[in-house]
Design a protein around this motif. Structure first.
Motif, short mmCIF file in Angstrom:
data_model
loop_
_atom_site.label_atom_id
_atom_site.label_comp_id
_atom_site.label_asym_id
_atom_site.label_seq_id
_atom_site.Cartn_x
_atom_site.Cartn_y
_atom_site.Cartn_z
N PRO A 7 2.77 -4.42 1.10
CA PRO A 7 2.52 -2.96 0.40
C PRO A 7 3.11 -3.67 -1.30
O PRO A 7 3.93 -3.81 -1.58
CB PRO A 7 2.63 -1.39 0.49
CG PRO A 7 2.61 -1.96 2.07
CD PRO A 7 2.90 -3.48 2.60
N VAL A 60 -1.55 -5.88 -3.49
CA VAL A 60 -2.44 -5.17 -2.09
C VAL A 60 -1.77 -3.76 -2.94
O VAL A 60 -0.30 -3.52 -3.35
CB VAL A 60 -0.81 -5.65 -0.72
CG1 VAL A 60 -1.60 -4.72 0.12
CG2 VAL A 60 -1.72 -6.98 -0.70
N PRO A 61 -2.39 -3.07 -3.19
CA PRO A 61 -1.47 -1.66 -2.53
C PRO A 61 -0.67 -0.76 -2.13
O PRO A 61 -0.70 -1.56 -0.61
CB PRO A 61 -3.54 -0.43 -2.35
CG PRO A 61 -4.14 -1.52 -2.76
CD PRO A 61 -3.32 -2.86 -2.56
N TYR A 62 0.22 -0.45 -3.08
CA TYR A 62 1.28 0.39 -2.31
C TYR A 62 1.40 1.55 -1.64
O TYR A 62 2.24 1.64 0.36
CB TYR A 62 2.12 0.73 -2.90
CG TYR A 62 3.22 -0.48 -3.92
CD1 TYR A 62 4.08 -0.30 -3.41
CD2 TYR A 62 2.94 -0.64 -5.49
CE1 TYR A 62 4.64 -1.74 -4.12
CE2 TYR A 62 3.49 -1.40 -5.93
CZ TYR A 62 4.77 -2.12 -5.65
OH TYR A 62 5.40 -3.31 -6.03
N GLU A 63 -0.06 1.93 -1.35
CA GLU A 63 -0.64 2.87 -0.46
C GLU A 63 -1.15 2.15 0.65
O GLU A 63 -1.63 2.71 1.18
CB GLU A 63 -1.49 3.47 -1.47
CG GLU A 63 -2.16 4.33 -2.27
CD GLU A 63 -2.09 3.61 -3.80
OE1 GLU A 63 -1.47 4.06 -4.64
OE2 GLU A 63 -1.73 2.14 -3.28
N THR A 64 -1.25 1.43 1.22
CA THR A 64 -1.61 0.30 1.88
C THR A 64 -0.94 -0.07 2.89
O THR A 64 0.56 -0.02 3.63
CB THR A 64 -1.69 -1.39 2.27
OG1 THR A 64 -3.01 -1.45 0.63
CG2 THR A 64 -2.50 -2.00 3.44
N VAL A 87 -0.67 -6.64 7.44
CA VAL A 87 -0.19 -6.15 6.24
C VAL A 87 1.05 -5.33 7.09
O VAL A 87 1.50 -4.91 8.15
CB VAL A 87 -0.55 -4.96 6.02
CG1 VAL A 87 0.33 -4.41 4.87
CG2 VAL A 87 -1.94 -5.54 5.14
N GLY A 122 7.84 -5.23 -0.54
CA GLY A 122 7.65 -3.47 0.02
C GLY A 122 7.89 -2.47 -0.35
O GLY A 122 7.54 -2.65 -2.13
N THR A 130 1.18 1.07 -7.96
CA THR A 130 -0.04 0.30 -7.60
C THR A 130 -0.42 0.09 -9.13
O THR A 130 -1.23 0.83 -9.76
CB THR A 130 -1.44 0.89 -7.02
OG1 THR A 130 -0.54 0.63 -5.69
CG2 THR A 130 -2.76 -0.65 -6.64
#
Length: 170
Positions: A7, A60-64, A87, A122, A130
């Motif tokens: 993320p 990569v979105p932090y929400e992933t 991920v 991360g 994001t």
């Protein structure tokens, strides 16, 4: 074994017909669309750094969430490409030049600091949105990296491991 992402990290995607032209994000906050190209990871819009017919650089979105079958979808003006990502909570990487040397600083004498751009650390504290730049100094949530615990706001990102994709029309 698929490469891992994290993320907030940056990945490069290689393939064909990924974008109609070369386009680069001109500022932060990063755009969701460049030259008609967009990407989602696990259904969340992924900000774009760079697009070209053969390569995309996306955040990569932090929400992933962490997982081994995270869906990546690339939309090139209606042409859809999909792949799966692995991920991890963290997948550290460093920016290097064509010779494999650290950037922006690849040498330092005794008592000097080496400046390096990192990605894939991360979750951060305070959280970083994001597509946005961090404000001030941020810290890695976990101390897993020992001395690489504090990341200055000027820290950059690396274009790290990348899944191979082929295009298909939707």
């Amino acid at each position: 074994c698929r490469p891992s992402a994290a993320p907030g990290g940056v990945i490069s995607i290689f393939g064909t017909n990924l974008a109609p032209v070369v386009a680069v994000a001109g500022q932060v906050a990063l755009p969701a669309t460049l030259a008609g190209v967009s990407a989602t990871i696990q259904g969340v819009q992924a900000p774009l750094y760079y697009v070209s017919p053969g390569q995309l650089n996306i955040q990569v979105p932090y929400e992933t969430p962490a997982g081994s079958n995270i869906e990546l979808v690339v939309n090139n003006n209606g042409q859809i490409t999909t792949s799966l990502l692995a991920v991890q909570p963290a997948a550290p990487g460093l920016f290097t030049d064509a010779a494999g040397m650290l950037v922006p600083t690849n040498r330092a004498g005794r008592g000097q600091y080496v400046e390096m751009f990192v990605t894939g650390l991360g979750a951060m504290s305070p959280p970083v949105a994001t597509g946005a730049a961090p404000e001030g100094e941020v810290r890695r949530v976990s101390r897993a990296f020992g001395r690489l615990e504090r990341i200055a706001a000027s820290a950059g990102v690396v274009i790290s491991r990348s899944p191979r994709l082929s295009s298909r029309t939707a």
